[in-house]
Structures are given as C-alpha cells and as structure tokens.
Design an enzyme around this catalytic site. Structure first.
Site, PDB file in Angstrom:
ATOM      1  N   SER A  42       0.792  -1.227   0.000  1.00 48.89           N
ATOM      2  CA  SER A  42       0.000   0.000   0.000  1.00 48.89           C
ATOM      3  C   SER A  42       0.828   1.282   0.000  1.00 48.89           C
ATOM      4  O   SER A  42       0.306   2.338  -0.338  1.00 48.89           O
ATOM      5  CB  SER A  42      -0.954   0.026   1.193  1.00 48.89           C
ATOM      6  OG  SER A  42      -0.260   0.260   2.391  1.00 48.89           O
ATOM      7  N   LYS A  83       0.647   4.629   6.748  1.00 49.73           N
ATOM      8  CA  LYS A  83       0.034   5.459   5.705  1.00 49.73           C
ATOM      9  C   LYS A  83       0.608   6.872   5.780  1.00 49.73           C
ATOM     10  O   LYS A  83       1.342   7.219   6.686  1.00 49.73           O
ATOM     11  CB  LYS A  83      -1.492   5.534   5.883  1.00 49.73           C
ATOM     12  CG  LYS A  83      -2.200   4.201   5.921  1.00 49.73           C
ATOM     13  CD  LYS A  83      -2.161   3.461   4.615  1.00 49.73           C
ATOM     14  CE  LYS A  83      -2.849   2.103   4.776  1.00 49.73           C
ATOM     15  NZ  LYS A  83      -2.541   1.201   3.697  1.00 49.73           N
TER      16      LYS A  83
END
Length: 186
Positions: A42, A83
């Site tokens: 990701s 993230k």
C-alpha cells in the site's frame, strides 16, 4: 579470600550494568522508538513490502502530525497500518483528475511523481470528496485523513474512515533494512 571478594564485587558491578542497560533498552523500545516491518504494497513505491523502519513514538506527544508525514497507527487491536497523512483537522479534502485539493487549493504530491509517470491508461487516485466518504465537510479536531502512496491498492481513510490522532503510534521516515534501501524516506 581477597580474590573471591573481588570476584563477587566484579560480578555485582557487571550485574548492575546489565540490568541498567536492559532497563534503558526497554524504555527506548516501548516509549521512544520501535521497529516496524512494512507489510504489503500500500505504500509502494515509497516503501516496499518487508522494509524495516524505526517509528518515532515521542514526536506526537509534543506536537501534531503534519501533512504528508508517514505514520503508523492502530487499525485494529491486532494490526497496525503505515500510511501518509493527507488531511489535517479543519481541512476539506477532494481528489479530482488525479490532483489533491486541500481547502480548494491544489497540493503537489512530489512523492507520487515517479509512480504516476509509470501508469498508463488511467489515474493513480480516483475522484472523491471528503463528504462522499465521511458525510463530513471538514475533518474534525482530533482526526486525520490518511492514504497509502499506492492509491490503487491501499486500505486507507477512503475505506476505514478518519483516523483518531490518539490511535497514531508515531511517525516514521527511517528505513534500516534492507541495506540497499537504508535511509530517509519522504
């Protein structure tokens, strides 16, 4: 007899040094810095699956996240995610035509430039508004909006919603393994 006393004294001194060293190491590990392993794609191309990083746990005890910080947070009781902070409290976040808009202003994302150049036939990030995702027009105090750099393959705020700043473990910008990836990331 004298030698036995000296040996006991030396053993005692070594034992104290080892206990103090272990105590300091535990304090650093649990309260200041911690290692983390990137799990998944990701955050590609910025971070690769298996990269090992150092998490700074004290930065947000004295300050707040900044836009584009890479953070580690509790996604569930058993899982932590890595993230990038995109939206801060008070921000309106929109994505249109592969451009990030914060409060109506285009925000450059230089960390995505090389990834966008590789993509053919489509956008890296689909269009959305904060309101479509959260039913809120602005990010409330105490929350951030996060996204993975690999926008097509990231479980982030577009899916799991806003992230409480209290759930953020810390920020990370140092890869220490593998050796060919070692260094600072932005």
């Amino acid at each position: 007899m004298e030698q036995t006393k000296n040996e006991k004294q030396a053993l005692w001194e070594w034992s104290k040094a080892i206990v103090i060293t272990l105590g300091i190491a535990l304090l650093i590990r649990y309260f200041l810095f911690a290692p983390i392993v990137v799990d998944g794609a990701s955050m590609n191309p910025t971070l690769e699956n298996g990269d090992r990083m150092i998490v700074n746990k004290i930065g947000y005890e004295v300050g707040e996240p900044d836009r584009f910080d890479i953070v580690v947070f509790h996604a569930s009781e058993k899982e932590n995610y890595i993230k990038r902070v995109i939206g801060l409290p008070g921000d309106r976040v929109d994505y249109k035509d592969d451009q990030l808009f914060i409060n109506g202003q285009v925000q450059p994302e230089p960390f995505l430039d090389s990834f966008k150049a590789e993509i053919t036939g489509g956008k890296l990030t689909g269009d959305f508004t904060l309101e479509e995702i959260t039913q809120m027009t602005v990010i409330p105090e105490g929350y951030v909006f996060v996204m993975g750099d690999n926008r097509r393959k990231s479980t982030d705020s577009r899916i799991i919603g806003l992230i409480s700043i209290e759930e953020i473990i810390g920020s990370t910008s140092v890869v220490f393994w593998p050796p060919n990836e070692m260094g600072l990331v932005k």
